[in-house]
Design an enzyme around this catalytic site. Structure first.
Site, PDB file in Angstrom:
ATOM      1  N   ASP A 140       0.872  -1.175   0.000  1.00  0.00           N
ATOM      2  CA  ASP A 140       0.000   0.000   0.000  1.00  0.00           C
ATOM      3  C   ASP A 140       0.904   1.219   0.000  1.00  0.00           C
ATOM      4  OD1 ASP A 140      -1.577   2.150   0.643  1.00  0.00           O
ATOM      5  OD2 ASP A 140      -2.631   1.167   2.292  1.00  0.00           O
ATOM      6  N   TYR A 157       1.663   0.160  14.791  1.00  0.00           N
ATOM      7  CA  TYR A 157       0.706  -0.031  13.708  1.00  0.00           C
ATOM      8  C   TYR A 157       1.014   0.908  12.549  1.00  0.00           C
ATOM      9  CZ  TYR A 157      -3.605  -0.471  11.109  1.00  0.00           C
ATOM     10  OH  TYR A 157      -4.527  -0.705  10.123  1.00  0.00           O
ATOM     11  N   LYS A 193      -2.519  -2.554   7.689  1.00  0.00           N
ATOM     12  CA  LYS A 193      -2.808  -3.970   7.887  1.00  0.00           C
ATOM     13  C   LYS A 193      -1.871  -4.815   7.031  1.00  0.00           C
ATOM     14  CE  LYS A 193      -5.032  -6.400  10.532  1.00  0.00           C
ATOM     15  NZ  LYS A 193      -4.393  -6.605  11.825  1.00  0.00           N
TER      16      LYS A 193
HETATM   17  P1  13P Z   1      -4.582  -0.803   5.145  1.00  0.00           P
HETATM   18  O1  13P Z   1      -3.394  -1.515   5.680  1.00  0.00           O
HETATM   19  O2  13P Z   1      -5.230  -1.561   4.054  1.00  0.00           O
HETATM   20  O3  13P Z   1      -4.226   0.577   4.747  1.00  0.00           O
HETATM   21  O4  13P Z   1      -5.690  -0.735   6.267  1.00  0.00           O
HETATM   22  C1  13P Z   1      -5.587   0.205   7.241  1.00  0.00           C
HETATM   23  C2  13P Z   1      -6.691   0.258   8.213  1.00  0.00           C
HETATM   24  O5  13P Z   1      -6.428   0.534   9.349  1.00  0.00           O
HETATM   25  C3  13P Z   1      -8.070   0.042   7.824  1.00  0.00           C
HETATM   26  O6  13P Z   1      -8.943   0.737   8.693  1.00  0.00           O
HETATM   27 MG    MG Z   2      -4.067   1.255   3.258  1.00  0.00          MG
HETATM   28 MG    MG Z   3      -4.321  -2.402   2.414  1.00  0.00          MG
END
Ligand code: 13P
Ligand code: MG
Ligand code: MG
Length: 374
Positions: A11, A235, A238
């Site tokens: 991402d 964090y 994801k």
């Molecule tokens: P991503 O890793 O896909 O950007 O997701 C982040 C997230 O916290 C979704 O709410």
């Molecule tokens: Mg994302």
């Molecule tokens: Mg993502």
């Protein structure tokens, strides 16, 4: 020839929130891949997105973990990041966690799945067909249940009873809590099936790294199994795992591989990476919108020519209308789970909450607890 399929995704920015990469970002990545084909670095390449993650699929002869391939994709992702920054997109460069990894980008943020195999288009692989899976808004163990069922349970893959597969498959499982390096155990299905399940039930700690045919020794599956919060120490987004799965003949057939996804099983992920929500199968290039941000998974298939080129078109397995019913059920399960908001099983346990801020809130309150005077 020895052919390698490499799949690297990250991402690096998205439109209007964490939804999808922009057209210009996609065009930039496609242009870089076209150059790499032209220069002979790779034989073929294909760029797609699932939610806000860009995935680059490549065929080449340089082997797994090759610095030139990994550095090429890293630079491509940096260029897409520049486009994202220029247009003020959300989360530009989000998954590029280190400044400049030397060589292999595993451990630097992008998800990597790779399979090298002898590519002769003769027995036991007279045709080479592969599936490429990409999931967004979910944890690294999202494939644990469906891939286990496809490779270890004849209730899902009756093909396991055929002579080509009856000896079963070898699972390599990774312990993602071990930060010293890739900590792997090998277990054989069917005899170790219960032990495999005992590990794979914990989607946040253990994940399938790869699977091998016990009859032919060939690698069937490669999954990117890494935790971004273990890499970054906080964090950053994801994990959103990708997978390459070879199918047919000595391996399960596509329908056997995808039927476990009809469960829309609950996985860790969704909003702020901190909820427990169903995994919804979606067509390729689907943005993540709608209520919540339901974990989604795409699955496409390619055939590979003798020269290592991808077929002129791909097949999009989850675009079939048969999956509409599963999508509706996933949404219904999601609504049901979210109706209990933050309570209990609806959110990940304290230690797994991806958003450190939740832990900070609780940590601050913990300091204010006092023993009640008797
Ligand atoms: P991503 O890793 O896909 O950007 O997701 C982040 C997230 O916290 C979704 O709410
Ligand atoms: Mg994302
Ligand atoms: Mg993502």
């Amino acid at each position: 020839m020895k052919l390698t399929l490499s799949l690297i995704k990250a991402d690096v920015g998205s439109v209007g929130g964490h939804t999808k990469p922009s057209e210009r970002m996609m065009a930039c990545a496609r242009q870089e891949v076209a150059h790499a084909i032209g220069s002979g670095l790779i034989i073929d390449g294909f760029v797609s997105h699932t939610g806000d993650d860009i995935a680059v699929l490549m065929s080449h002869t340089r082997g797994e973990g090759h610095a030139d391939i990994h550095q090429f994709v890293w630079k491509t992702l940096l260029k897409a990041t520049e486009v994202a920054s220029e247009y003020g997109l959300y989360g530009a460069g989000q998954d590029l966690l280190t400044d400049a990894p030397s060589g292999n980008v595993r451990g630097a943020g992008p998800a990597v799945a790779e399979i090298e195999f002898e590519h002769t288009l003769s027995a036991p692989r007279p045709a080479e067909s592969v599936m490429v899976l990409a999931a967004d808004k979910c944890g690294p163990g999202a494939y644990n249940l469906p891939v286990y069922l496809a490779f270890a349970d004849p209730m899902y893959c009756a093909g396991l009873m055929l002579p080509q597969m009856i000896k079963g498959f070898r699972f390599r499982i990774i312990d993602m809590d071990n930060r010293a390096g890739d900590s792997i155990i090998e277990l054989d299905a069917p005899e170790d099936a219960y032990r495999i399940a005992a590990l794979l039930r914990d989607n946040e700690r253990f994940a399938i790294d790869s699977i091998y045919s016990r009859t032919h020794g060939q690698k069937a599956v490669s999954i990117s199994a890494e935790r971004l919060h273990s890499i970054a120490g906080k964090y950053t987004g994801k994990d959103d795992p990708v997978a390459i799965v070879r199918n047919q003949g000595i391996f399960p057939a596509p329908e056997e591989l995808i039927s476990p996804f009809t469960k829309a099983h609950f996985v860790g992920g969704d909003a702020r990476g901190s909820h427990v929500m169903p995994l919804m199968p979606v067509p390729l290039n689907t943005p993540v919108t709608g209520p919540y941000c339901l974990p989604v998974v795409s699955c496409i298939g390619f055939s590979v020519s003798k020269q290592g080129k991808f077929s002129d078109s791909f097949i999009d397995f989850f675009a079939n209308p048969a999956w509409d019913e599963v999508r509706l059920r996933a949404q219904a399960k999601g609504i049901e789970m979210r109706s209990q908001g933050w309570s209990g099983a609806a959110m990940l346990p304290y230690t797994e909450l991806e958003y450190g801020g939740f832990r900070d809130t609780v940590g601050g309150l913990l300091k204010r607890f006092e023993l009640r005077k008797r």
